[in-house]
Design a protein around this motif. Structure first.
Motif, PDB file in Angstrom:
ATOM      1  N   GLY A 315       0.909  -1.312  -0.139  1.00 42.82           N
ATOM      2  CA  GLY A 315       0.142   0.026   0.124  1.00 42.82           C
ATOM      3  C   GLY A 315       0.852   1.295  -0.196  1.00 42.82           C
ATOM      4  N   ILE A 316       2.017   1.144  -0.600  1.00 47.54           N
ATOM      5  CA  ILE A 316       2.859   2.592  -0.669  1.00 47.54           C
ATOM      6  C   ILE A 316       2.260   3.700  -1.524  1.00 47.54           C
ATOM      7  N   TRP A 317       1.668   3.205  -2.618  1.00 45.60           N
ATOM      8  CA  TRP A 317       1.186   4.397  -3.656  1.00 45.60           C
ATOM      9  C   TRP A 317      -0.042   4.888  -3.502  1.00 45.60           C
ATOM     10  N   PHE A 318      -0.838   4.520  -2.469  1.00 51.79           N
ATOM     11  CA  PHE A 318      -2.333   5.221  -2.426  1.00 51.79           C
ATOM     12  C   PHE A 318      -2.301   6.690  -2.603  1.00 51.79           C
ATOM     13  N   ASN A 319      -3.339   7.184  -2.941  1.00 52.71           N
ATOM     14  CA  ASN A 319      -3.283   8.607  -3.072  1.00 52.71           C
ATOM     15  C   ASN A 319      -4.227   9.142  -2.057  1.00 52.71           C
ATOM     16  N   ASP A 320      -4.585  10.452  -1.748  1.00 52.98           N
ATOM     17  CA  ASP A 320      -5.470  10.658  -0.641  1.00 52.98           C
ATOM     18  C   ASP A 320      -6.764  10.091  -0.797  1.00 52.98           C
ATOM     19  N   GLU A 321      -7.377  10.251  -1.918  1.00 58.04           N
ATOM     20  CA  GLU A 321      -8.764   9.584  -1.969  1.00 58.04           C
ATOM     21  C   GLU A 321      -8.899   8.213  -1.677  1.00 58.04           C
ATOM     22  N   GLU A 322      -7.703   7.285  -2.147  1.00 61.89           N
ATOM     23  CA  GLU A 322      -7.668   5.938  -1.880  1.00 61.89           C
ATOM     24  C   GLU A 322      -7.662   5.703  -0.666  1.00 61.89           C
ATOM     25  N   LEU A 323      -6.899   6.693   0.401  1.00 60.87           N
ATOM     26  CA  LEU A 323      -6.608   6.523   1.765  1.00 60.87           C
ATOM     27  C   LEU A 323      -8.150   6.677   2.423  1.00 60.87           C
ATOM     28  N   ARG A 324      -8.949   7.571   1.979  1.00 59.98           N
ATOM     29  CA  ARG A 324     -10.174   7.581   2.306  1.00 59.98           C
ATOM     30  C   ARG A 324     -10.959   6.502   2.315  1.00 59.98           C
ATOM     31  N   VAL A 325     -11.024   5.891   1.116  1.00 57.45           N
ATOM     32  CA  VAL A 325     -11.737   4.792   0.696  1.00 57.45           C
ATOM     33  C   VAL A 325     -11.191   3.673   1.601  1.00 57.45           C
ATOM     34  N   LEU A 326     -10.124   3.516   1.895  1.00 61.61           N
ATOM     35  CA  LEU A 326      -9.657   2.294   2.571  1.00 61.61           C
ATOM     36  C   LEU A 326      -9.993   2.749   4.176  1.00 61.61           C
ATOM     37  N   ALA A 327     -10.135   3.779   4.697  1.00 66.29           N
ATOM     38  CA  ALA A 327     -10.563   4.245   5.951  1.00 66.29           C
ATOM     39  C   ALA A 327     -12.159   3.914   6.080  1.00 66.29           C
TER      40      ALA A 327
END
Length: 465
Positions: A315-327
């Protein structure tokens, strides 16, 4: 009975132990269901006496001094000062020890132990590293899978892990009828570690536009049928099971879309977890964009691979929006700092993930990209690497240890592990602090094992009581 190990108590002869011949070669694999031997003898009691320091990693973060821990069968029965040992109790003096929950490793490729430190792969980035090593791995036989598993699990146990998974996705053509999951469970039984390996897969070989050579991939039908067989034979849903099974296609660049979708459906039908590599390198981003027209996490969302039953390696290259989806979806990330540095893949945004409430654990990753199975060493690397990116207060020693205890137990579906409290599972480790490597460090016994020392070996390891 449970498994207890003291430093030096496990003979080096164990590494050279050769299993007796049986149907298929390895004993104990061919006699019906192999789900659930509990490995503890009812009525067994252990008292950890006068513990110098206990880091519980419970919800309150309690840290205790001079207290005892009474273990009955495979759970912690009582924590208090001056517990009188019931008749027949084994008493272990912990007056010089830091006692804490056993750590949990959430990503590995144990077969890679056989190809550590190969000169041709020492300085390669991920895709080049894989292309170099795939043909070598294609030659591994059943014995190689057994002994690599055995050796790697021994390293993990000696450096503080009492529970681990393994991501075995490589099935050489010559082993089409082999029960590799069963062979791994046999090795784990011998070592005495709690084991939740994956039935991994690769179905897209080079001839179909994938990265791996065709001789290490399987057909979708072979993969799905064997996944179902492995779950039926080995998976134990008990909260303190010694054996669980996870389903884990290798990656978006080595598995077909239909297999990813059907694997998720199969896992949810049986109530088991899902795991794969994701967002490890820029090359992976480019591959997914070229082939599918979307980034890796968007692919996972399309294929039904988000949720609390899913965790991704790296999970190194997740962008900001992708981090929000993970959360929002409670999807987890297994952080592998040593491998990420070794391959030059990048630095995962762990500090930000934790602040956003994303579930994070630690993995040592494969022994050809680390190149060790040092669990406590991975804790130290996690702490240091986050500080490179975010500064000296990015991650504390306790933060890093919590990733390896509570974080890992949560990720692998063991809610009673990763903490020391009454009623929790009895997976406990202890470090002897009466040692020259800790001179001057005992103003904080918990941080001492992360910041100082030249040996990461535990003095005592208790698995399942």
């Amino acid at each position: 009975m449970g498994h207890r190990h003291r430093r030096g108590a496990v003979s080096e002869k164990g590494v050279n132990w050769k299993p007796a011949a049986s149907e298929g070669q390895f004993p104990g694999l061919f006699c019906g269901s192999d789900k659930s031997a509990r490995h503890f003898r009812e009525g067994t009691m252990i008292l950890l006496k006068n513990c110098y320091y206990i880091a519980t990693f419970n919800d309150a973060g309690d840290e205790l001094q001079g207290q005892d821990i009474l273990i009955e069968d495979n759970t912690i029965k009582k924590i208090a000062p001056n517990i009188a040992p019931p008749e027949g109790t084994e008493v272990i003096d912990c007056s010089h020890h830091l006692v804490m929950p056993g750590m949990v490793n959430t990503h590995h490729h144990l077969y890679q132990i056989l190809t550590r430190n190969l000169p041709g792969a020492q300085n390669a980035k991920l895709f080049d590293w894989l292309v170099y090593l795939y043909p070598v791995w294609a030659k591994i036989d059943e014995e190689g899978f057994y002994y690599s598993t055995f050796a790697g699990l021994m390293e993990l146990l000696r450096t503080g892990a009492t529970l681990t998974t393994d991501h075995l996705y490589l099935y050489p053509a010559g082993l089409k009828n082999s029960d590799l999951v069963g062979i791994q469970f046999e090795a784990a039984e011998k070592v005495g570690i709690r084991f939740a390996p994956t039935r991994g897969s690769m179905t897209r070989g080079k001839s179909q536009g994938g990265l791996p050579p065709d001789e290490v991939v399987q057909s979708p039908d072979e993969v799905l049928a064997d996944m179902e067989r492995a779950i039926a034979r080995y998976h134990d849903p008990d909260p303190l099971a010694m054996r669980k099974v996870i389903l884990a296609p290798c990656s978006p660049f080595s598995v077909e879309e239909t297999v990813m979708v059907q694997t998720a459906e199969l896992a949810r039908r049986y109530g088991v977890l899902l795991h794969t590599h994701l967002a490890e390198t820029r090359d992976e981003d480019e591959y997914c964009l070229q082939k599918y027209g979307m980034r890796p996490l968007a692919l996972m969302e399309k294929w039904g691979w988000l949720g609390e039953d899913v965790f991704f390696a790296h999970g190194i290259w997740f962008n900001d929006e992708e981090l929000r989806v993970l959360a929002e979806t409670r999807t987890g990330v297994s952080h592998c700092p040593s491998s990420n540095m070794r391959l030059g893949s990048g630095i995962a945004r762990v500090k930000e993930m934790l602040e956003m409430g994303i579930r994070v654990s630690l993995g040592v990753d494969g022994s050809a990209s680390n190149d060790t199975s040092d669990m406590l060493g991975e804790v130290r690397q996690a702490l240091l690497l986050q500080r490179v990116r975010y500064g000296p207060d990015a991650l504390t020693a306790r933060d890093a240890l919590k990733l390896a205890t509570r974080g890992g137990a949560d990720m692998l579906g063991f809610p009673l592990l990763g903490k020391i409290e009454e009623g929790a599972g009895a997976d406990i480790i202890a470090f002897d602090l009466d040692h020259p490597q800790f001179v001057g460090a005992l103003s904080d016994p918990v941080a001492a094992i992360v910041f100082t020392g030249y040996s990461h070996q535990v003095d005592l390891s208790i698995v399942n009581g």
